[in-house]
Scaffold this motif. Sequence first.
Motif, mmCIF file in Angstrom:
data_model
loop_
_atom_site.group_PDB
_atom_site.id
_atom_site.type_symbol
_atom_site.label_atom_id
_atom_site.label_comp_id
_atom_site.label_asym_id
_atom_site.label_seq_id
_atom_site.Cartn_x
_atom_site.Cartn_y
_atom_site.Cartn_z
ATOM 1 N N LEU A 176 0.848 -1.200 0.000
ATOM 2 C CA LEU A 176 0.000 0.000 0.000
ATOM 3 C C LEU A 176 0.879 1.245 0.000
ATOM 4 N N LEU A 177 0.799 2.006 -1.093
ATOM 5 C CA LEU A 177 1.616 3.208 -1.271
ATOM 6 C C LEU A 177 0.718 4.439 -1.302
ATOM 7 N N LEU A 178 1.104 5.467 -0.539
ATOM 8 C CA LEU A 178 0.417 6.753 -0.566
ATOM 9 C C LEU A 178 1.235 7.726 -1.414
ATOM 10 N N VAL A 179 0.581 8.376 -2.379
ATOM 11 C CA VAL A 179 1.219 9.378 -3.228
ATOM 12 C C VAL A 179 0.465 10.685 -3.057
ATOM 13 N N ILE A 180 1.182 11.755 -2.695
ATOM 14 C CA ILE A 180 0.558 13.051 -2.426
ATOM 15 C C ILE A 180 0.974 14.043 -3.507
ATOM 16 N N ILE A 181 -0.011 14.728 -4.076
ATOM 17 C CA ILE A 181 0.283 15.749 -5.082
ATOM 18 C C ILE A 181 -0.420 17.056 -4.700
ATOM 19 N N ASN A 182 0.141 18.164 -5.163
ATOM 20 C CA ASN A 182 -0.373 19.493 -4.852
ATOM 21 C C ASN A 182 -1.092 20.057 -6.079
ATOM 22 N N THR A 183 -2.381 19.747 -6.200
ATOM 23 C CA THR A 183 -3.131 20.198 -7.372
ATOM 24 C C THR A 183 -3.373 21.706 -7.360
ATOM 25 N N GLN A 184 -3.286 22.354 -6.187
ATOM 26 C CA GLN A 184 -3.490 23.797 -6.150
ATOM 27 C C GLN A 184 -2.418 24.540 -6.965
ATOM 28 N N TRP A 185 -1.245 23.937 -7.073
ATOM 29 C CA TRP A 185 -0.174 24.567 -7.849
ATOM 30 C C TRP A 185 -0.647 24.904 -9.264
ATOM 31 N N PHE A 186 -1.431 24.015 -9.862
ATOM 32 C CA PHE A 186 -1.809 24.167 -11.264
ATOM 33 C C PHE A 186 -2.846 25.268 -11.479
ATOM 34 N N VAL A 187 -3.668 25.548 -10.493
ATOM 35 C CA VAL A 187 -4.726 26.545 -10.669
ATOM 36 C C VAL A 187 -4.424 27.837 -9.918
ATOM 37 N N GLN A 188 -3.287 27.887 -9.232
ATOM 38 C CA GLN A 188 -2.931 29.062 -8.442
ATOM 39 C C GLN A 188 -2.552 30.241 -9.341
ATOM 40 N N ARG A 189 -3.094 31.404 -9.023
ATOM 41 C CA ARG A 189 -2.683 32.633 -9.693
ATOM 42 C C ARG A 189 -1.511 33.242 -8.929
ATOM 43 N N GLY A 190 -0.714 34.013 -9.593
ATOM 44 C CA GLY A 190 0.404 34.655 -8.908
ATOM 45 C C GLY A 190 1.560 33.695 -8.688
ATOM 46 N N GLU A 191 2.370 33.993 -7.677
ATOM 47 C CA GLU A 191 3.594 33.235 -7.416
ATOM 48 C C GLU A 191 3.295 31.795 -7.023
ATOM 49 N N LYS A 192 4.042 30.884 -7.639
ATOM 50 C CA LYS A 192 3.966 29.477 -7.246
ATOM 51 C C LYS A 192 5.342 28.857 -7.479
ATOM 52 N N PRO A 193 5.748 27.956 -6.596
ATOM 53 C CA PRO A 193 7.150 27.512 -6.573
ATOM 54 C C PRO A 193 7.490 26.483 -7.642
ATOM 55 N N LEU A 194 8.698 26.601 -8.155
ATOM 56 C CA LEU A 194 9.241 25.625 -9.080
ATOM 57 C C LEU A 194 10.739 25.887 -9.201
ATOM 58 N N GLY A 195 11.535 24.832 -9.135
ATOM 59 C CA GLY A 195 12.971 24.965 -9.305
ATOM 60 C C GLY A 195 13.740 25.120 -8.007
ATOM 61 N N ASN A 196 15.065 25.221 -8.134
ATOM 62 C CA ASN A 196 15.958 25.264 -6.975
ATOM 63 C C ASN A 196 15.703 26.466 -6.061
ATOM 64 N N LYS A 197 15.270 27.565 -6.624
ATOM 65 C CA LYS A 197 15.003 28.753 -5.825
ATOM 66 C C LYS A 197 14.010 28.462 -4.711
ATOM 67 N N TYR A 198 13.072 27.556 -4.980
ATOM 68 C CA TYR A 198 12.043 27.209 -3.998
ATOM 69 C C TYR A 198 12.285 25.840 -3.373
ATOM 70 N N ASP A 199 13.426 25.256 -3.635
ATOM 71 C CA ASP A 199 13.744 23.927 -3.132
ATOM 72 C C ASP A 199 12.794 22.867 -3.685
ATOM 73 N N CYS A 200 12.380 23.060 -4.929
ATOM 74 C CA CYS A 200 11.598 22.055 -5.633
ATOM 75 C C CYS A 200 12.537 21.255 -6.532
ATOM 76 N N PRO A 201 12.271 19.980 -6.748
ATOM 77 C CA PRO A 201 13.250 19.116 -7.417
ATOM 78 C C PRO A 201 13.393 19.338 -8.915
#
Length: 406
Positions: free
Chosen positions: A185-210
């Motif tokens: 049994l594996l749990l996988v968590i995703i952040n769907t708010q990222w896709f619909v968020q307006r304004g700043e949202k994290p991506l890349g090393n600046k935000y410590d995203c992979p």
Amino acid sequence: MLTYFLIIIPTLIFFFIAFSYWQERKYRRKPFYKLADVGWHRYTPPADDTLVHSVAMVGDPGAVAIDGSDPVLQLLDVWKDRTGEAGTIVYLGDILYPIGLPAPGHRLRETAAKRLDVLLDTVIDFPGNGIFLSGNHDWLKGREGGYEQMLRQERYVLEKTQDENSYLPRNGCPGPISMQLAEGLLLVIINTQWFVQRGEKPLGNKYDCPYSDIEEFFISFNDVLRKNKHQRVLVAAHHPLYSNAMHGGKFTMKQHIFPLTAAHKRFYIPLPVFGSLYPFYRKLFGAYEDMSHRTYKKMRKRLVRIMNRYSNVIYVAGHDHNLQHFEIQQNHYIVSGSGSKTAFVKKGGRATFALEELGFFVINYYSNGEIWMEALAVAEPDEEMVVFRKKLNSVLQPKPQITADA
């Protein structure tokens, strides 16, 4: 002839509206079951002593009572007592209404902090796992400044729990984050708010995203599912991919006639015809948080396309304030968003189960490999009521063999 037309047509429209409204009032809080699942009471899961792990999926708890009287949290306590360390609580976003955790000094800060403390108490004293996800309200309802609002809430949770896995994905990154809850049994968590968020949202090393390109999220998500075809995969997110409720474009007849009740429940100002413009707009074009919005639609299409390649996935979300289950192409899609509020859900369609009632879904995994879904709804205080139960069949592939060359 014109007189006949002017009398008959409005009369027919009136009776149609009256009948639809009567139908909604009569069946609104009664459970809907697909014909094949009407006899669900006859099917019983394995004995409790063979339960390996249980996952309580509580969506949208952002309006829970803070005086100890909240019926959903009392229901959760019953589940906690039964499962103990073999359990995981997942809060599926919209942790705090209306705008997440504001900065100190804000007029909503004190109430928000108290409510968050109540939710934190449910996981701090729990021997199992406790995980919080972000929803659109936690990101300031998707507006500018939402990223900092979410980070403030994340820091608060991490400081209180002293558990790095209590708020996922970290830093508002898209994910996916995997957690092995039990063998098989594996749990996988995703952040769907990222896709619909307006304004700043994290991506890349600046935000410590992979990664720095969102396409890599979809590649990574597919890789996780591909490498785990041999076990059950439980995907947790905030936004549903199937829904018979408001975010899926379904509205009540009352919302067509009295559209201002969407702003306040007491605004009963009849606006027939004109009142239908708002529901039709939400259905056809949608707000940022609706399935019909182009951004949401694009995210949904990609996720569904990936999951359709497999047959061992259970996708659970909140967002719509009701309990729903869909079985699509051998995978299962659950809406468990009535953790503190309820809202209209339309019966039928592709749903196998739908109910407008406070409660949450539980996923139980047993030692014989069976996985069962239960919908728990609020009954009397300190009691639970199973309103639907179903064995979730899935086709599992053999575990991949690791060779010396791998």
